[in-house]
Scaffold this motif. Sequence first.
Motif, PDB file in Angstrom:
ATOM      1  N   UNK A  86       0.806  -1.235   0.000  1.00 40.91           N
ATOM      2  CA  UNK A  86       0.000   0.000   0.000  1.00 40.91           C
ATOM      3  C   UNK A  86       0.834   1.278   0.000  1.00 40.91           C
ATOM      4  N   UNK A  87       2.077   1.208   0.497  1.00 43.94           N
ATOM      5  CA  UNK A  87       2.921   2.418   0.499  1.00 43.94           C
ATOM      6  C   UNK A  87       3.895   2.437  -0.687  1.00 43.94           C
ATOM      7  N   UNK A  88       3.456   1.875  -1.793  1.00 42.68           N
ATOM      8  CA  UNK A  88       4.299   1.806  -2.993  1.00 42.68           C
ATOM      9  C   UNK A  88       4.690   3.209  -3.473  1.00 42.68           C
ATOM     10  N   UNK A  89       5.830   3.258  -4.138  1.00 37.58           N
ATOM     11  CA  UNK A  89       6.308   4.513  -4.727  1.00 37.58           C
ATOM     12  C   UNK A  89       6.102   4.432  -6.241  1.00 37.58           C
ATOM     13  N   UNK A  90       5.286   5.347  -6.753  1.00 35.70           N
ATOM     14  CA  UNK A  90       4.964   5.342  -8.179  1.00 35.70           C
ATOM     15  C   UNK A  90       5.741   6.443  -8.888  1.00 35.70           C
ATOM     16  N   UNK A  91       6.266   6.139 -10.054  1.00 32.58           N
ATOM     17  CA  UNK A  91       6.919   7.143 -10.890  1.00 32.58           C
ATOM     18  C   UNK A  91       5.915   7.634 -11.916  1.00 32.58           C
ATOM     19  N   UNK A  92       5.686   8.949 -11.934  1.00 34.87           N
ATOM     20  CA  UNK A  92       4.574   9.490 -12.735  1.00 34.87           C
ATOM     21  C   UNK A  92       5.086  10.305 -13.921  1.00 34.87           C
ATOM     22  N   UNK A  93       4.661   9.909 -15.115  1.00 37.56           N
ATOM     23  CA  UNK A  93       5.050  10.627 -16.326  1.00 37.56           C
ATOM     24  C   UNK A  93       3.938  11.587 -16.731  1.00 37.56           C
ATOM     25  N   UNK A  94       4.317  12.625 -17.449  1.00 38.03           N
ATOM     26  CA  UNK A  94       3.314  13.513 -18.054  1.00 38.03           C
ATOM     27  C   UNK A  94       3.255  13.206 -19.553  1.00 38.03           C
ATOM     28  N   UNK A  95       2.808  14.165 -20.359  1.00 37.74           N
ATOM     29  CA  UNK A  95       2.558  13.874 -21.770  1.00 37.74           C
ATOM     30  C   UNK A  95       1.161  13.286 -21.878  1.00 37.74           C
ATOM     31  N   UNK A  96       0.684  13.104 -23.096  1.00 34.94           N
ATOM     32  CA  UNK A  96      -0.695  12.626 -23.250  1.00 34.94           C
ATOM     33  C   UNK A  96      -0.821  11.109 -23.133  1.00 34.94           C
ATOM     34  N   UNK A  97       0.271  10.369 -23.385  1.00 33.81           N
ATOM     35  CA  UNK A  97       0.164   8.901 -23.394  1.00 33.81           C
ATOM     36  C   UNK A  97      -0.324   8.293 -22.077  1.00 33.81           C
ATOM     37  N   UNK A  98       0.150   8.757 -20.913  1.00 36.32           N
ATOM     38  CA  UNK A  98      -0.300   8.109 -19.672  1.00 36.32           C
ATOM     39  C   UNK A  98      -1.690   8.538 -19.200  1.00 36.32           C
TER      40      UNK A  98
ATOM     41  N   UNK B 228     -12.741   1.745  -4.586  1.00 37.40           N
ATOM     42  CA  UNK B 228     -11.957   2.122  -3.416  1.00 37.40           C
ATOM     43  C   UNK B 228     -10.475   1.845  -3.512  1.00 37.40           C
ATOM     44  N   UNK B 229      -9.935   1.792  -4.732  1.00 37.57           N
ATOM     45  CA  UNK B 229      -8.482   1.611  -4.839  1.00 37.57           C
ATOM     46  C   UNK B 229      -7.811   2.715  -4.014  1.00 37.57           C
ATOM     47  N   UNK B 230      -6.963   2.304  -3.084  1.00 41.32           N
ATOM     48  CA  UNK B 230      -6.496   3.218  -2.035  1.00 41.32           C
ATOM     49  C   UNK B 230      -5.063   3.687  -2.274  1.00 41.32           C
ATOM     50  N   UNK B 231      -4.903   4.995  -2.347  1.00 43.11           N
ATOM     51  CA  UNK B 231      -3.571   5.591  -2.545  1.00 43.11           C
ATOM     52  C   UNK B 231      -3.115   6.334  -1.290  1.00 43.11           C
ATOM     53  N   UNK B 232      -3.802   6.128  -0.165  1.00 42.93           N
ATOM     54  CA  UNK B 232      -3.550   6.990   1.000  1.00 42.93           C
ATOM     55  C   UNK B 232      -2.136   6.861   1.559  1.00 42.93           C
ATOM     56  N   UNK B 233      -1.488   5.727   1.321  1.00 39.53           N
ATOM     57  CA  UNK B 233      -0.104   5.568   1.817  1.00 39.53           C
ATOM     58  C   UNK B 233       0.927   5.630   0.689  1.00 39.53           C
ATOM     59  N   UNK B 234       0.446   5.793  -0.541  1.00 34.21           N
ATOM     60  CA  UNK B 234       1.364   5.747  -1.697  1.00 34.21           C
ATOM     61  C   UNK B 234       2.136   7.064  -1.840  1.00 34.21           C
ATOM     62  N   UNK B 235       3.232   6.989  -2.561  1.00 31.76           N
ATOM     63  CA  UNK B 235       4.009   8.181  -2.916  1.00 31.76           C
ATOM     64  C   UNK B 235       4.107   8.268  -4.428  1.00 31.76           C
ATOM     65  N   UNK B 236       4.243   9.479  -4.923  1.00 28.97           N
ATOM     66  CA  UNK B 236       4.429   9.659  -6.362  1.00 28.97           C
ATOM     67  C   UNK B 236       5.605  10.591  -6.623  1.00 28.97           C
TER      68      UNK B 236
END
Length: 260
Positions: A28-40, A55-63
């Motif tokens: 639940x505390x996964x670290x996500x790498x977030x791209x911009x641009x239109x593809x994602x 209810x997919x939960x991002x409350x502990x996640x990082x980006x």
Amino acid sequence: MEVVILPGTRQIAGLAADAIEALLRRKPNAVLGLATGSSPLPIYDELVRRHAERGLDFSQAHGFALDEYVGLPPGHPESYREVIRREFTNRINIQPENVHCPDGSAEDIPAACQAYEDAMTELGGVDLQILGVGTDGHIGFNEPGSSFTSRTRIKSLIEQTRKDNARFFKGLSEVPHHVVTQGLGTIMDARHVILVATGAQKAQAVRDFVEGPVAAICAASILQFHPHATILIDEAAASSLKLADYYRHTFDNKPKWQGL
Ligand code: GLP
């Protein structure tokens, strides 16, 4: 490198969201790498839908955002900090302080880049990095010639990239010349990388980085060295691939338990 050819953006977004959902349920505390641009963007829409409907939960996640323009005034609607907020993180329950973005307006850019790297390391590194690809094969804003071992730093944009991105601004003259981007070494440290590309305008870049030589002239080709890179593309983006039939056969016959 696993290449998956899918009928369209809906299927690409669904598969990428499945991988992110599985990760969040496992960690639940996964670290996500977030791209911009239109593809994602379709991936973010799908994740927002899963958050709202089941209810997919991002409350502990990082980006961690991949990159940022240098020199845009704070709050500029096309700064990637704002784009990520608007398109994704404001629409889910991630804590705003858990959303990190390179600081393109820092007085001391090298120090800000180092602090960004340190923040990623402190959180245990990126679990899953979403990527698009530029028409010249760049990932993040790592233009041709970027060092394969580079870390977060300032880069100058190639004119073609400024032209490609001018559609988000009032005109080409408004597109900054400089950016701060995670390096290729930074991206390679992510435990799983999912790159998405759609449309015929990406076919050459896809061919070059998937089936061409690993060379700095095509930054994304470094992903051939990544132990867990997934390439999700539509038929148009796959249209120049030599081994398209092999990739289709492999995915169609993949054991179900394997996942992405
Ligand atoms: C920008 C971003 C990249 C993105 C690329 C392609 O240059 N820095 O991260 O991959 O645009 O964008 P699009 O998906 O809109 O084609």
